[in-house]
Design a protein around this motif. Structure first.
Motif, PDB file in Angstrom:
ATOM      1  N   ASP A 301     -41.081  26.059  41.929  1.00 15.56           N
ATOM      2  CA  ASP A 301     -42.054  26.615  40.980  1.00 15.56           C
ATOM      3  C   ASP A 301     -41.377  27.720  40.172  1.00 15.56           C
ATOM      4  OD1 ASP A 301     -44.083  27.769  39.563  1.00 15.56           O
ATOM      5  OD2 ASP A 301     -45.420  28.075  41.283  1.00 15.56           O
ATOM      6  N   PRO A 302     -41.082  27.484  38.895  1.00 15.93           N
ATOM      7  CA  PRO A 302     -40.363  28.500  38.122  1.00 15.93           C
ATOM      8  C   PRO A 302     -41.139  29.788  37.916  1.00 15.93           C
ATOM      9  CG  PRO A 302     -41.113  26.714  36.709  1.00 15.93           C
ATOM     10  CD  PRO A 302     -41.383  26.283  38.115  1.00 15.93           C
ATOM     11  N   ASP A 303     -42.454  29.754  38.150  1.00 17.69           N
ATOM     12  CA  ASP A 303     -43.268  30.959  37.981  1.00 17.69           C
ATOM     13  C   ASP A 303     -43.438  31.742  39.280  1.00 17.69           C
ATOM     14  OD1 ASP A 303     -43.738  30.409  35.258  1.00 17.69           O
ATOM     15  OD2 ASP A 303     -45.329  28.993  35.794  1.00 17.69           O
ATOM     16  N   ALA A 304     -42.883  31.226  40.381  1.00 19.06           N
ATOM     17  CA  ALA A 304     -43.046  31.887  41.676  1.00 19.06           C
ATOM     18  C   ALA A 304     -41.834  32.763  42.000  1.00 19.06           C
ATOM     19  CB  ALA A 304     -43.232  30.839  42.770  1.00 19.06           C
ATOM     20  N   ASP A 305     -42.075  33.800  42.793  1.00 16.40           N
ATOM     21  CA  ASP A 305     -40.976  34.664  43.233  1.00 16.40           C
ATOM     22  C   ASP A 305     -39.967  33.894  44.077  1.00 16.40           C
ATOM     23  OD1 ASP A 305     -42.163  36.780  41.959  1.00 16.40           O
ATOM     24  OD2 ASP A 305     -43.149  37.553  43.770  1.00 16.40           O
ATOM     25  N   SER A 306     -40.419  32.778  44.648  1.00 16.44           N
ATOM     26  CA  SER A 306     -39.567  31.985  45.541  1.00 16.44           C
ATOM     27  C   SER A 306     -38.700  30.971  44.794  1.00 16.44           C
ATOM     28  CB  SER A 306     -40.449  31.246  46.552  1.00 16.44           C
ATOM     29  OG  SER A 306     -41.423  30.459  45.878  1.00 16.44           O
ATOM     30  N   PHE A 307     -38.766  30.924  43.469  1.00 16.50           N
ATOM     31  CA  PHE A 307     -38.052  29.902  42.693  1.00 16.50           C
ATOM     32  C   PHE A 307     -36.568  29.884  43.068  1.00 16.50           C
ATOM     33  CE2 PHE A 307     -36.328  28.589  38.324  1.00 16.50           C
ATOM     34  CZ  PHE A 307     -36.429  27.235  38.623  1.00 16.50           C
ATOM     35  N   ILE A 308     -36.102  28.703  43.505  1.00 13.34           N
ATOM     36  CA  ILE A 308     -34.759  28.604  44.073  1.00 13.34           C
ATOM     37  C   ILE A 308     -33.674  28.960  43.070  1.00 13.34           C
ATOM     38  CG2 ILE A 308     -34.450  26.141  43.570  1.00 13.34           C
ATOM     39  CD1 ILE A 308     -33.450  27.912  46.832  1.00 13.34           C
ATOM     40  N   ALA A 309     -33.894  28.618  41.788  1.00 13.02           N
ATOM     41  CA  ALA A 309     -32.857  28.878  40.785  1.00 13.02           C
ATOM     42  C   ALA A 309     -32.779  30.346  40.383  1.00 13.02           C
ATOM     43  CB  ALA A 309     -33.090  28.015  39.556  1.00 13.02           C
ATOM     44  N   ALA A 310     -33.717  31.166  40.871  1.00 14.33           N
ATOM     45  CA  ALA A 310     -33.687  32.595  40.568  1.00 14.33           C
ATOM     46  C   ALA A 310     -33.124  33.415  41.729  1.00 14.33           C
ATOM     47  CB  ALA A 310     -35.098  33.086  40.214  1.00 14.33           C
ATOM     48  N   ARG A 311     -32.809  32.760  42.838  1.00 14.86           N
ATOM     49  CA  ARG A 311     -32.312  33.468  44.020  1.00 14.86           C
ATOM     50  C   ARG A 311     -30.803  33.690  43.912  1.00 14.86           C
ATOM     51  NH1 ARG A 311     -35.874  32.251  49.113  1.00 14.86           N
ATOM     52  NH2 ARG A 311     -34.118  33.298  50.119  1.00 14.86           N
ATOM     53  N   ASN A 312     -30.351  34.825  44.452  1.00 14.69           N
ATOM     54  CA  ASN A 312     -28.914  35.107  44.435  1.00 14.69           C
ATOM     55  C   ASN A 312     -28.240  34.757  45.752  1.00 14.69           C
ATOM     56  OD1 ASN A 312     -29.677  37.104  46.185  1.00 14.69           O
ATOM     57  ND2 ASN A 312     -29.154  38.824  44.833  1.00 14.69           N
ATOM     58  N   ASP A 313     -28.996  34.066  46.645  1.00 13.68           N
ATOM     59  CA  ASP A 313     -28.407  33.730  47.949  1.00 13.68           C
ATOM     60  C   ASP A 313     -28.196  32.226  48.133  1.00 13.68           C
ATOM     61  OD1 ASP A 313     -31.091  33.088  48.121  1.00 13.68           O
ATOM     62  OD2 ASP A 313     -31.469  34.149  49.996  1.00 13.68           O
ATOM     63  N   VAL A 314     -28.391  31.441  47.078  1.00 15.89           N
ATOM     64  CA  VAL A 314     -28.035  30.027  47.183  1.00 15.89           C
ATOM     65  C   VAL A 314     -26.539  29.881  46.906  1.00 15.89           C
ATOM     66  CG1 VAL A 314     -30.328  29.178  46.579  1.00 15.89           C
ATOM     67  CG2 VAL A 314     -28.626  29.520  44.781  1.00 15.89           C
ATOM     68  N   PHE A 315     -25.973  28.807  47.397  1.00 16.89           N
ATOM     69  CA  PHE A 315     -24.528  28.599  47.307  1.00 16.89           C
ATOM     70  C   PHE A 315     -24.278  27.109  47.357  1.00 16.89           C
ATOM     71  CE2 PHE A 315     -25.927  28.944  51.634  1.00 16.89           C
ATOM     72  CZ  PHE A 315     -25.240  27.959  52.326  1.00 16.89           C
ATOM     73  N   MET A 316     -23.023  26.707  47.384  1.00 12.51           N
ATOM     74  CA  MET A 316     -22.698  25.294  47.476  1.00 12.51           C
ATOM     75  C   MET A 316     -21.388  25.157  48.236  1.00 12.51           C
ATOM     76  SD  MET A 316     -22.402  22.602  44.315  1.00 12.51           S
ATOM     77  CE  MET A 316     -23.846  23.295  43.526  1.00 12.51           C
ATOM     78  N   LEU A 317     -21.461  24.537  49.398  1.00  8.13           N
ATOM     79  CA  LEU A 317     -20.267  24.343  50.214  1.00  8.13           C
ATOM     80  C   LEU A 317     -20.329  22.957  50.844  1.00  8.13           C
ATOM     81  CD1 LEU A 317     -17.663  25.358  51.568  1.00  8.13           C
ATOM     82  CD2 LEU A 317     -19.088  26.267  53.419  1.00  8.13           C
ATOM     83  N   GLY A 318     -19.374  22.110  50.494  1.00  8.72           N
ATOM     84  CA  GLY A 318     -19.360  20.773  51.051  1.00  8.72           C
ATOM     85  C   GLY A 318     -17.954  20.205  51.023  1.00  8.72           C
ATOM     86  N   ALA A 319     -17.787  19.085  51.672  1.00  8.82           N
ATOM     87  CA  ALA A 319     -16.486  18.424  51.726  1.00  8.82           C
ATOM     88  C   ALA A 319     -16.649  16.949  51.416  1.00  8.82           C
ATOM     89  CB  ALA A 319     -15.844  18.606  53.090  1.00  8.82           C
ATOM     90  N   THR A 320     -15.787  16.443  50.556  1.00 10.12           N
ATOM     91  CA  THR A 320     -15.716  15.019  50.257  1.00 10.12           C
ATOM     92  C   THR A 320     -14.453  14.462  50.909  1.00 10.12           C
ATOM     93  OG1 THR A 320     -16.856  15.273  48.148  1.00 10.12           O
ATOM     94  CG2 THR A 320     -15.488  13.311  48.419  1.00 10.12           C
ATOM     95  N   THR A 321     -14.586  13.352  51.619  1.00  7.60           N
ATOM     96  CA  THR A 321     -13.434  12.733  52.260  1.00  7.60           C
ATOM     97  C   THR A 321     -12.999  11.492  51.485  1.00  7.60           C
ATOM     98  OG1 THR A 321     -14.047  13.567  54.441  1.00  7.60           O
ATOM     99  CG2 THR A 321     -12.570  11.677  54.377  1.00  7.60           C
ATOM    100  N   ILE A 322     -11.709  11.384  51.259  1.00  7.31           N
ATOM    101  CA  ILE A 322     -11.118  10.250  50.568  1.00  7.31           C
ATOM    102  C   ILE A 322     -10.302   9.454  51.581  1.00  7.31           C
ATOM    103  CG2 ILE A 322      -9.454   9.512  48.819  1.00  7.31           C
ATOM    104  CD1 ILE A 322     -11.418  12.762  48.491  1.00  7.31           C
ATOM    105  N   HIS A 323     -10.620   8.189  51.715  1.00  7.69           N
ATOM    106  CA  HIS A 323      -9.908   7.290  52.630  1.00  7.69           C
ATOM    107  C   HIS A 323      -9.005   6.401  51.777  1.00  7.69           C
ATOM    108  CE1 HIS A 323     -12.852   8.396  55.762  1.00  7.69           C
ATOM    109  NE2 HIS A 323     -13.704   8.410  54.742  1.00  7.69           N
ATOM    110  N   LEU A 324      -7.744   6.254  52.161  1.00  9.67           N
ATOM    111  CA  LEU A 324      -6.847   5.485  51.318  1.00  9.67           C
ATOM    112  C   LEU A 324      -5.897   4.636  52.148  1.00  9.67           C
ATOM    113  CD1 LEU A 324      -4.130   7.891  49.876  1.00  9.67           C
ATOM    114  CD2 LEU A 324      -5.986   8.723  51.294  1.00  9.67           C
ATOM    115  N   GLY A 325      -5.503   3.515  51.533  1.00  6.64           N
ATOM    116  CA  GLY A 325      -4.557   2.610  52.138  1.00  6.64           C
ATOM    117  C   GLY A 325      -3.651   2.034  51.065  1.00  6.64           C
ATOM    118  N   ARG A 326      -2.446   1.635  51.462  1.00  8.05           N
ATOM    119  CA  ARG A 326      -1.397   1.213  50.526  1.00  8.05           C
ATOM    120  C   ARG A 326      -1.141  -0.285  50.656  1.00  8.05           C
ATOM    121  NH1 ARG A 326       4.521   1.358  50.512  1.00  8.05           N
ATOM    122  NH2 ARG A 326       5.272   1.976  48.439  1.00  8.05           N
ATOM    123  N   ARG A 327      -0.950  -0.937  49.517  1.00  9.32           N
ATOM    124  CA  ARG A 327      -0.555  -2.338  49.550  1.00  9.32           C
ATOM    125  C   ARG A 327       0.973  -2.433  49.604  1.00  9.32           C
ATOM    126  NH1 ARG A 327      -2.492  -6.823  49.555  1.00  9.32           N
ATOM    127  NH2 ARG A 327      -4.591  -6.265  48.878  1.00  9.32           N
TER     128      ARG A 327
END
Length: 327
Positions: A301-327
């Motif tokens: 809710d952009p009009d609420a105090d709880s609006f996620i995009a207005a918080r300074n404590d959100v973050f983004m931490l993740g890992a992508t795994t790449i699997h590979l093999g050779r011909r």
């Protein structure tokens, strides 16, 4: 099933993803236009905007992936060919174009099932090439589940598929199909799995603590349901390294890259987290409690105090795994 599964879904930190938004979070690239039958009726203009925002969040990880994979290609004296099958809005294609330019040139082939995404990816990659005519860019429309169509795609020294194979009815057959496109000495690289991206504090101050853990569990349940509902689905009761080996490739290995935007995050990161949560709400609504639904509504809710995009404590931490093999 088309070529891509643009991460505009929430990556299941491990096996896969569903539809949504926020690939950069690893919440993503999943459903896709990979399913030839799923893209009808989708407003791709809107989805391309979401995908480009996700690509911006994942730019550092995409660059690291491209540099590492291009660095593996043998120096035969010929310019290498890279095939990005399921290219989405072209973030990884752009990273490959830059890495090929740094190497001295190459040929980039962009493939997808959706014409709008092909054009978006082409434009993104051409901008990244920066007028360097040593890097040539081609496009092809292809359904990744169609043996004949895939067989007609140009062979490549590097075949890249991001969170696409897990949406094919037979994941091993899909891996086999892509492996046949790899030239001798070249590599097949599959971005599948990793770690579920974290972006929310454990206690948000509204609703019960631990919301993100419950959302992750709901996504896993949804992924299992998605696989079970695919017509002709075949289980793959082993990991991607085994799938690559079964496809006739050698030296199967993997590596992971981080997407890391710590708090306090900038407005782009916060907007991306809000877009992910909004998309996710529509996909797991039946799998969460009324209390959690109300919490998500308050966070969006952009009009609420709880609006996620207005918080300074959100973050983004993740890992992508790449699997590979050779011909």
């Amino acid at each position: 099933m088309g070529a891509h599964t643009h991460e505009h879904a929430h990556q299941h930190g491990n096996p896969a993803s569903e539809d949504g938004a926020a690939s950069a979070h690893g919440h993503s690239h999943g459903h896709g236009h990979s399913h030839g039958h799923t893209h009808d009726g989708i407003d791709w203009t809107t989805q391309i905007a979401n995908l480009r925002r996700e690509d911006a969040m994942a730019a550092a990880a995409q660059a690291a992936i491209a540099e590492r994979l291009i660095g593996l290609l043998p120096d035969t004296g010929d310019v290498p060919t890279v095939l990005d099958i399921g290219a989405g809005a072209g973030g990884q294609s752009a990273a490959f174009a830059r890495a090929l330019a740094a190497r001295g040139g190459g040929r980039l082939v962009i493939a997808d099932a959706v014409p709008e995404l092909i054009e978006a990816a082409r434009a993104t990659a051409e901008a990244a090439r920066g007028g360097d005519d040593r890097v040539t860019i081609e496009t092809v429309q292809v359904d990744a589940a169609d043996d004949a169509a895939v067989a007609a795609v140009p062979p490549a020294d590097l075949v890249w598929a991001s969170r696409m194979v897990h949406h094919l009815p037979d994941q091993q057959a899909g891996t086999d199909r892509l492996a046949r496109l790899v030239r001798p000495g070249g590599w097949l690289a599959l971005a599948e799995g990793g770690l579920t991206t974290r972006c929310l504090p454990w206690d948000l101050g509204i609703g019960a603590p631990g919301l993100q853990d419950r959302l992750a569990a709901a996504r896993e349940t949804g992924f299992g349901r998605m696989r079970a509902e695919i017509t002709g689905a075949v289980r793959m009761p082993y990991g991607w390294s085994t799938a690559l080996t079964n496809a006739g490739l050698s030296a199967a290995t993997s590596f992971s890259v981080l997407t890391d935007h710590p708090a306090p995050a900038g407005p782009e990161v916060r907007a991306s987290v809000a877009a992910w949560l909004d998309a996710l709400r529509g996909h797991i609504d039946e799998q969460i409690t009324a209390e959690d639904r109300a919490t998500i509504d308050a966070l969006l809710d952009p009009d609420a105090d709880s609006f996620i995009a207005a918080r300074n404590d959100v973050f983004m931490l993740g890992a992508t795994t790449i699997h590979l093999g050779r011909r």
